[in-house]
Design a protein around this motif. Structure first.
Motif, PDB file in Angstrom:
ATOM      1  N   LEU A  41       0.827  -1.205   0.000  1.00  0.00           N
ATOM      2  CA  LEU A  41       0.000   0.000   0.000  1.00  0.00           C
ATOM      3  C   LEU A  41       0.865   1.261   0.000  1.00  0.00           C
ATOM      4  CD1 LEU A  41      -2.782   1.358   0.187  1.00  0.00           C
ATOM      5  CD2 LEU A  41      -2.685   1.020   2.665  1.00  0.00           C
ATOM      6  N   ALA A  44       2.481   1.577  -3.468  1.00  0.00           N
ATOM      7  CA  ALA A  44       1.503   2.014  -4.466  1.00  0.00           C
ATOM      8  C   ALA A  44       1.178   3.496  -4.293  1.00  0.00           C
ATOM      9  CB  ALA A  44       0.224   1.173  -4.359  1.00  0.00           C
ATOM     10  N   THR A  45       1.100   3.932  -3.045  1.00  0.00           N
ATOM     11  CA  THR A  45       0.824   5.343  -2.773  1.00  0.00           C
ATOM     12  C   THR A  45       1.940   6.224  -3.316  1.00  0.00           C
ATOM     13  OG1 THR A  45      -0.455   4.818  -0.795  1.00  0.00           O
ATOM     14  CG2 THR A  45       0.488   7.040  -0.933  1.00  0.00           C
ATOM     15  N   LYS A  48       1.863   6.523  -7.095  1.00  0.00           N
ATOM     16  CA  LYS A  48       0.838   7.463  -7.566  1.00  0.00           C
ATOM     17  C   LYS A  48       1.254   8.912  -7.308  1.00  0.00           C
ATOM     18  CE  LYS A  48      -2.953   4.227  -7.077  1.00  0.00           C
ATOM     19  NZ  LYS A  48      -4.216   3.908  -6.388  1.00  0.00           N
ATOM     20  N   THR A  69      -4.097   9.957  -0.832  1.00  0.00           N
ATOM     21  CA  THR A  69      -3.810   8.918  -1.821  1.00  0.00           C
ATOM     22  C   THR A  69      -3.723   7.557  -1.144  1.00  0.00           C
ATOM     23  OG1 THR A  69      -2.632  10.528  -3.179  1.00  0.00           O
ATOM     24  CG2 THR A  69      -2.203   8.204  -3.631  1.00  0.00           C
ATOM     25  N   LEU A  70      -3.075   7.493   0.016  1.00  0.00           N
ATOM     26  CA  LEU A  70      -2.971   6.249   0.775  1.00  0.00           C
ATOM     27  C   LEU A  70      -4.358   5.722   1.129  1.00  0.00           C
ATOM     28  CD1 LEU A  70      -0.869   4.374   2.501  1.00  0.00           C
ATOM     29  CD2 LEU A  70      -1.738   5.738   4.396  1.00  0.00           C
ATOM     30  N   ASN A  72      -7.318   6.481  -0.246  1.00  0.00           N
ATOM     31  CA  ASN A  72      -8.079   6.102  -1.444  1.00  0.00           C
ATOM     32  C   ASN A  72      -7.576   4.791  -2.026  1.00  0.00           C
ATOM     33  OD1 ASN A  72      -9.722   8.349  -1.257  1.00  0.00           O
ATOM     34  ND2 ASN A  72      -8.446   9.574  -2.591  1.00  0.00           N
ATOM     35  N   THR A  73      -6.273   4.581  -2.002  1.00  0.00           N
ATOM     36  CA  THR A  73      -5.695   3.335  -2.501  1.00  0.00           C
ATOM     37  C   THR A  73      -6.137   2.173  -1.616  1.00  0.00           C
ATOM     38  OG1 THR A  73      -3.808   4.554  -3.386  1.00  0.00           O
ATOM     39  CG2 THR A  73      -3.536   2.178  -3.139  1.00  0.00           C
ATOM     40  N   SER A  76      -9.876   1.501  -2.272  1.00  0.00           N
ATOM     41  CA  SER A  76     -10.035   0.872  -3.586  1.00  0.00           C
ATOM     42  C   SER A  76      -9.582  -0.580  -3.546  1.00  0.00           C
ATOM     43  CB  SER A  76      -9.219   1.614  -4.643  1.00  0.00           C
ATOM     44  OG  SER A  76      -9.742   2.886  -4.858  1.00  0.00           O
ATOM     45  N   HIS A  77      -8.469  -0.832  -2.881  1.00  0.00           N
ATOM     46  CA  HIS A  77      -7.950  -2.197  -2.777  1.00  0.00           C
ATOM     47  C   HIS A  77      -8.944  -3.101  -2.051  1.00  0.00           C
ATOM     48  CE1 HIS A  77      -5.181  -5.509  -2.219  1.00  0.00           C
ATOM     49  NE2 HIS A  77      -5.435  -5.471  -0.925  1.00  0.00           N
TER      50      HIS A  77
END
Length: 170
Positions: A41, A44-45, A48, A69-70, A72-73, A76-77
């Motif tokens: 996570l 990925a953050t 982005k 962003t963290l 939302n990621t 979403s995950h």
């Protein structure tokens, strides 16, 4: 000229990651409850954030952008079907500053019982010590929704955590 500019941006992004990496990873760990997923996570953050680094850098708070962003990621995950995959063996992470690793694992397990949005609210409000307004803004919710969901989440957590606290304080 462009190579110099991109090199400078890369250096600034690297400095940003060094300054914020531990904080974002801790938040990711609380959100996921799993060391490996927290690393994924966090990575990925930052991927982005890097893609939009010029915009992020110009923002009032690049850290707030990265936190959003963290979150939302993470959310979403959790909506993806593959989020139910779990490694066969998990080893506890030694952070070096925890007074009681058992209590910490119990707390993570209790947080894991909450729906993802409630978990995000609890982590932001009480672990990250963010205000209701900041939490609402980060999650795109009304402040009353944050207050209500936080209160209900804490009501669900108390029976799971109070016995833990009583056990360690006796």
């Amino acid at each position: 000229m462009k190579a110099h500019s991109s090199g400078r941006q890369a250096a600034e992004f690297t400095a940003f990651v060094r300054e914020t990496g531990t904080q974002l990873h801790h938040a990711a760990m609380l959100l996921t409850g799993d060391h490996h997923l927290a690393e994924d996570l966090t990575q990925a953050t930052y991927a982005k954030v890097f893609v939009h680094w010029r915009r992020v850098q110009a923002a009032d708070s690049p850290l707030a952008y990265a936190r959003t962003t963290l979150l939302n990621t993470f959310l979403s995950h959790r909506r993806l079907r593959r989020s139910t995959e779990r490694p066969a063996e998990l080893t506890p992470v030694d952070t070096g500053h925890e007074p009681d690793p058992g209590t910490r694992l119990d707390l993570l397990a209790a947080l894991g019982t909450l729906p993802p949005l409630d978990r995000a609210i609890v982590v932001l409000r009480y672990w990250e010590d963010r205000s209701v307004a900041e939490t609402a803004t980060d999650l795109g919710l009304a402040e009353t929704v944050v207050r209500t969901r936080a209160r209900r989440a804490l009501q669900r957590l108390r029976p799971l955590i109070d016995p833990i606290h009583e056990r360690t304080s006796s």
